[in-house]
Design a protein around this motif. Structure first.
Motif, PDB file in Angstrom:
ATOM      1  N   ARG A 164     -51.138 -49.271  92.895  1.00 32.53           N
ATOM      2  CA  ARG A 164     -51.182 -49.033  94.347  1.00 32.53           C
ATOM      3  C   ARG A 164     -49.777 -48.844  94.920  1.00 32.53           C
ATOM      4  NH1 ARG A 164     -55.274 -53.030  93.958  1.00 32.53           N
ATOM      5  NH2 ARG A 164     -53.787 -54.663  94.500  1.00 32.53           N
ATOM      6  N   LEU A 165     -48.829 -49.626  94.449  1.00 29.68           N
ATOM      7  CA  LEU A 165     -47.455 -49.494  94.937  1.00 29.68           C
ATOM      8  C   LEU A 165     -46.843 -48.167  94.496  1.00 29.68           C
ATOM      9  CD1 LEU A 165     -46.217 -53.141  94.320  1.00 29.68           C
ATOM     10  CD2 LEU A 165     -46.514 -52.021  96.544  1.00 29.68           C
ATOM     11  N   VAL A 166     -47.165 -47.724  93.286  1.00 30.64           N
ATOM     12  CA  VAL A 166     -46.688 -46.418  92.824  1.00 30.64           C
ATOM     13  C   VAL A 166     -47.249 -45.313  93.709  1.00 30.64           C
ATOM     14  CG1 VAL A 166     -46.833 -44.745  90.937  1.00 30.64           C
ATOM     15  CG2 VAL A 166     -46.291 -47.135  90.452  1.00 30.64           C
ATOM     16  N   ALA A 167     -48.531 -45.415  94.067  1.00 24.33           N
ATOM     17  CA  ALA A 167     -49.144 -44.414  94.945  1.00 24.33           C
ATOM     18  C   ALA A 167     -48.493 -44.430  96.330  1.00 24.33           C
ATOM     19  CB  ALA A 167     -50.648 -44.682  95.046  1.00 24.33           C
ATOM     20  N   ASP A 168     -48.188 -45.634  96.816  1.00 21.87           N
ATOM     21  CA  ASP A 168     -47.529 -45.730  98.127  1.00 21.87           C
ATOM     22  C   ASP A 168     -46.148 -45.081  98.087  1.00 21.87           C
ATOM     23  OD1 ASP A 168     -49.719 -47.091  99.061  1.00 21.87           O
ATOM     24  OD2 ASP A 168     -48.811 -49.085  98.866  1.00 21.87           O
ATOM     25  N   ALA A 169     -45.418 -45.315  96.983  1.00 23.32           N
ATOM     26  CA  ALA A 169     -44.081 -44.727  96.876  1.00 23.32           C
ATOM     27  C   ALA A 169     -44.154 -43.207  96.797  1.00 23.32           C
ATOM     28  CB  ALA A 169     -43.373 -45.289  95.635  1.00 23.32           C
ATOM     29  N   GLU A 170     -45.133 -42.698  96.055  1.00 25.83           N
ATOM     30  CA  GLU A 170     -45.251 -41.245  95.908  1.00 25.83           C
ATOM     31  C   GLU A 170     -45.618 -40.579  97.227  1.00 25.83           C
ATOM     32  OE1 GLU A 170     -46.822 -38.168  92.576  1.00 25.83           O
ATOM     33  OE2 GLU A 170     -48.026 -39.952  92.930  1.00 25.83           O
ATOM     34  N   ALA A 171     -46.419 -41.242  98.029  1.00 28.54           N
ATOM     35  CA  ALA A 171     -46.871 -40.647  99.292  1.00 28.54           C
ATOM     36  C   ALA A 171     -45.921 -40.925 100.454  1.00 28.54           C
ATOM     37  CB  ALA A 171     -48.276 -41.186  99.631  1.00 28.54           C
ATOM     38  N   HIS A 172     -44.852 -41.665 100.227  1.00 29.73           N
ATOM     39  CA  HIS A 172     -43.974 -42.030 101.334  1.00 29.73           C
ATOM     40  C   HIS A 172     -43.268 -40.784 101.882  1.00 29.73           C
ATOM     41  CE1 HIS A 172     -40.965 -44.206 103.674  1.00 29.73           C
ATOM     42  NE2 HIS A 172     -41.788 -45.237 103.581  1.00 29.73           N
ATOM     43  N   PRO A 173     -43.292 -40.594 103.197  1.00 32.53           N
ATOM     44  CA  PRO A 173     -42.724 -39.374 103.801  1.00 32.53           C
ATOM     45  C   PRO A 173     -41.213 -39.260 103.656  1.00 32.53           C
ATOM     46  CG  PRO A 173     -43.398 -40.943 105.490  1.00 32.53           C
ATOM     47  CD  PRO A 173     -43.934 -41.459 104.195  1.00 32.53           C
ATOM     48  N   SER A 174     -40.525 -40.340 103.370  1.00 41.08           N
ATOM     49  CA  SER A 174     -39.064 -40.283 103.270  1.00 41.08           C
ATOM     50  C   SER A 174     -38.596 -39.461 102.087  1.00 41.08           C
ATOM     51  CB  SER A 174     -38.493 -41.705 103.166  1.00 41.08           C
ATOM     52  OG  SER A 174     -38.910 -42.311 101.952  1.00 41.08           O
ATOM     53  N   ARG A 175     -39.508 -39.108 101.163  1.00 41.71           N
ATOM     54  CA  ARG A 175     -39.125 -38.346  99.968  1.00 41.71           C
ATOM     55  C   ARG A 175     -38.980 -36.854 100.248  1.00 41.71           C
ATOM     56  NH1 ARG A 175     -43.030 -38.351  95.850  1.00 41.71           N
ATOM     57  NH2 ARG A 175     -41.312 -37.678  94.488  1.00 41.71           N
ATOM     58  N   SER A 176     -39.470 -36.378 101.380  1.00 45.07           N
ATOM     59  CA  SER A 176     -39.437 -34.943 101.660  1.00 45.07           C
ATOM     60  C   SER A 176     -38.033 -34.479 102.041  1.00 45.07           C
ATOM     61  CB  SER A 176     -40.407 -34.608 102.802  1.00 45.07           C
ATOM     62  OG  SER A 176     -39.949 -35.179 104.011  1.00 45.07           O
ATOM     63  N   ARG A 177     -37.771 -33.195 101.806  1.00 46.89           N
ATOM     64  CA  ARG A 177     -36.461 -32.629 102.161  1.00 46.89           C
ATOM     65  C   ARG A 177     -36.268 -32.639 103.669  1.00 46.89           C
ATOM     66  NH1 ARG A 177     -34.877 -26.440 101.101  1.00 46.89           N
ATOM     67  NH2 ARG A 177     -35.991 -26.265 103.078  1.00 46.89           N
ATOM     68  N   ALA A 178     -37.326 -32.414 104.400  1.00 46.51           N
ATOM     69  CA  ALA A 178     -37.215 -32.412 105.861  1.00 46.51           C
ATOM     70  C   ALA A 178     -36.780 -33.784 106.373  1.00 46.51           C
ATOM     71  CB  ALA A 178     -38.555 -32.012 106.486  1.00 46.51           C
ATOM     72  N   ALA A 179     -37.333 -34.853 105.773  1.00 49.49           N
ATOM     73  CA  ALA A 179     -36.950 -36.195 106.203  1.00 49.49           C
ATOM     74  C   ALA A 179     -35.490 -36.478 105.863  1.00 49.49           C
ATOM     75  CB  ALA A 179     -37.856 -37.224 105.538  1.00 49.49           C
ATOM     76  N   VAL A 180     -35.060 -36.026 104.682  1.00 50.23           N
ATOM     77  CA  VAL A 180     -33.661 -36.215 104.300  1.00 50.23           C
ATOM     78  C   VAL A 180     -32.738 -35.448 105.245  1.00 50.23           C
ATOM     79  CG1 VAL A 180     -31.974 -35.820 102.472  1.00 50.23           C
ATOM     80  CG2 VAL A 180     -34.256 -36.626 101.893  1.00 50.23           C
ATOM     81  N   GLU A 181     -33.133 -34.238 105.614  1.00 48.47           N
ATOM     82  CA  GLU A 181     -32.309 -33.431 106.514  1.00 48.47           C
ATOM     83  C   GLU A 181     -32.214 -34.083 107.890  1.00 48.47           C
ATOM     84  OE1 GLU A 181     -32.218 -28.883 108.313  1.00 48.47           O
ATOM     85  OE2 GLU A 181     -33.453 -29.383 106.543  1.00 48.47           O
ATOM     86  N   GLU A 265     -37.921 -48.328 103.815  1.00 47.09           N
ATOM     87  CA  GLU A 265     -39.323 -48.559 103.476  1.00 47.09           C
ATOM     88  C   GLU A 265     -39.583 -48.336 101.992  1.00 47.09           C
ATOM     89  OE1 GLU A 265     -38.223 -46.467 105.672  1.00 47.09           O
ATOM     90  OE2 GLU A 265     -38.856 -47.177 107.675  1.00 47.09           O
ATOM     91  N   LEU A 266     -38.944 -47.333 101.409  1.00 50.05           N
ATOM     92  CA  LEU A 266     -39.119 -47.060  99.981  1.00 50.05           C
ATOM     93  C   LEU A 266     -38.468 -48.157  99.139  1.00 50.05           C
ATOM     94  CD1 LEU A 266     -40.425 -44.945  98.179  1.00 50.05           C
ATOM     95  CD2 LEU A 266     -38.240 -43.728  98.114  1.00 50.05           C
ATOM     96  N   SER A 267     -37.339 -48.674  99.591  1.00 52.62           N
ATOM     97  CA  SER A 267     -36.708 -49.797  98.888  1.00 52.62           C
ATOM     98  C   SER A 267     -37.605 -51.023  98.907  1.00 52.62           C
ATOM     99  CB  SER A 267     -35.359 -50.132  99.530  1.00 52.62           C
ATOM    100  OG  SER A 267     -34.454 -49.047  99.401  1.00 52.62           O
ATOM    101  N   ALA A 268     -38.288 -51.241 100.027  1.00 52.84           N
ATOM    102  CA  ALA A 268     -39.202 -52.379 100.129  1.00 52.84           C
ATOM    103  C   ALA A 268     -40.354 -52.245  99.133  1.00 52.84           C
ATOM    104  CB  ALA A 268     -39.742 -52.497 101.549  1.00 52.84           C
ATOM    105  N   ILE A 269     -40.841 -51.016  98.976  1.00 47.17           N
ATOM    106  CA  ILE A 269     -41.907 -50.785  97.986  1.00 47.17           C
ATOM    107  C   ILE A 269     -41.390 -51.083  96.584  1.00 47.17           C
ATOM    108  CG2 ILE A 269     -43.367 -49.025  96.921  1.00 47.17           C
ATOM    109  CD1 ILE A 269     -43.578 -47.678  99.642  1.00 47.17           C
TER     110      ILE A 269
END
Length: 288
Positions: A164-181, A265-269
């Motif tokens: 479940r935690l792996v799925a949460d990390a994969e779906a986290h929006p912070s991973r997108s390029r738009a979020a990084v930009e 949030e991703l670090s918390a996961i």
């Protein structure tokens, strides 16, 4: 890997009792305490235990009761005759008082203990002990299997939590390029409001940061480890060492995920993932 078993066997006046106790251990540690007269069966007992068990701290206690034979004595007639003959020869040479019977019996070799050593064949005793020990091992294995079934349910629940935690990390929006930009633009704005960066350069930097922070490879390996762990638990049998290795790999990927994380949030996961993995490793130490 905890368990206890006690068995008894009897053949004539001989009675053998075996007690087996098992507690958790990373390897196989065997400690045997044998009754006097059972030294010859130590090696066969160790072979029996090593074939049946692969992990755990094993304590075996073997006691032997020889029945009434242990408390009896008998006169060695040949030795007694030799002693009496020697006494008569001495009296013929020099007058002396008649020897007391208890003094004669106290002479070495005149009395023999009825310990059964000559009454029971060594092979019979060895077979009796090994047969008793084999049943004790079967009972110990049954106790360990019962405990293993309970631990398997706990392990599966922990593996599900990791999934479940792996799925949460994969779906986290912070991973997108738009979020990084967006985060990069906000950081640059905080540094200097007058700093002008071309949009294409900003997009390139955002793409570079997103590439460095990409955790897809770690997520893929974590899912592969999850599938392998579920398969090992479902198959049953001695799987402790292989599961221990998988737990180490789980922890390795979780550490990399935390180091690559570009969002709180991703670090918390990732930290939650490490906590569950630690719990998994503790439980794995309890299985064979």
């Amino acid at each position: 890997m905890t368990g206890f078993a006690r068995t008894e066997r009897q053949a004539g006046a001989l009675r053998v009792r075996i007690e087996l106790k098992s507690v958790n251990g990373r390897g196989l540690d065997m400690r045997l305490r044998l009754a006097p007269g059972l030294d010859a069966v130590e090696i066969p007992l160790r072979q029996l235990l090593s074939k049946a068990l692969s992990r755990g701290s094993i304590n075996l206690v073997a006691t032997l009761d020889r029945g009434g034979a242990a408390g009896t004595v008998r006169v060695n007639q040949q030795a007694l005759s030799a002693v009496l003959s020697a006494i008569e020869q001495l009296r013929a040479q020099e007058p002396m008082a008649i020897s007391r019977p208890e003094a004669i019996l106290a002479l070495p070799g005149v009395l023999e203990s009825g310990d059964g050593a000559g009454e029971h064949d060594e092979e019979v005793l060895t077979a009796l002990v090994l047969d008793c020990a084999a049943e004790a091992v079967e009972r110990l294995q049954a106790a360990r299997l019962q405990e293993g079934a309970q631990i398997a349910a706990v392990l599966l629940a922990q593996v599900d939590a990791i999934a479940r935690l792996v799925a949460d990390a994969e779906a986290h929006p912070s991973r997108s390029r738009a979020a990084v930009e967006t985060r990069l633009r906000e950081q640059l704005a905080a540094l200097s409001q007058d700093l002008a960066i071309p949009p294409d350069r900003l997009a390139q930097e955002a793409l570079l940061l997103a590439t460095k922070a990409d955790i897809q490879e770690e997520l893929d390996r974590l899912r592969a480890h999850i599938a392998a762990a579920r398969k090992l638990i479902a198959e049953g049998g001695p799987a402790g060492r292989r599961l221990d290795f998988l737990a180490q790999e789980f922890n390795r990927e979780a550490n990399t995920l935390c180091s690559k994380s570009n969002a709180v949030e991703l670090s918390a996961i990732g930290l939650d993932l490490k906590a569950v993995i630690d719990q998994l490793r503790e439980q794995i130490q309890n299985i064979e």
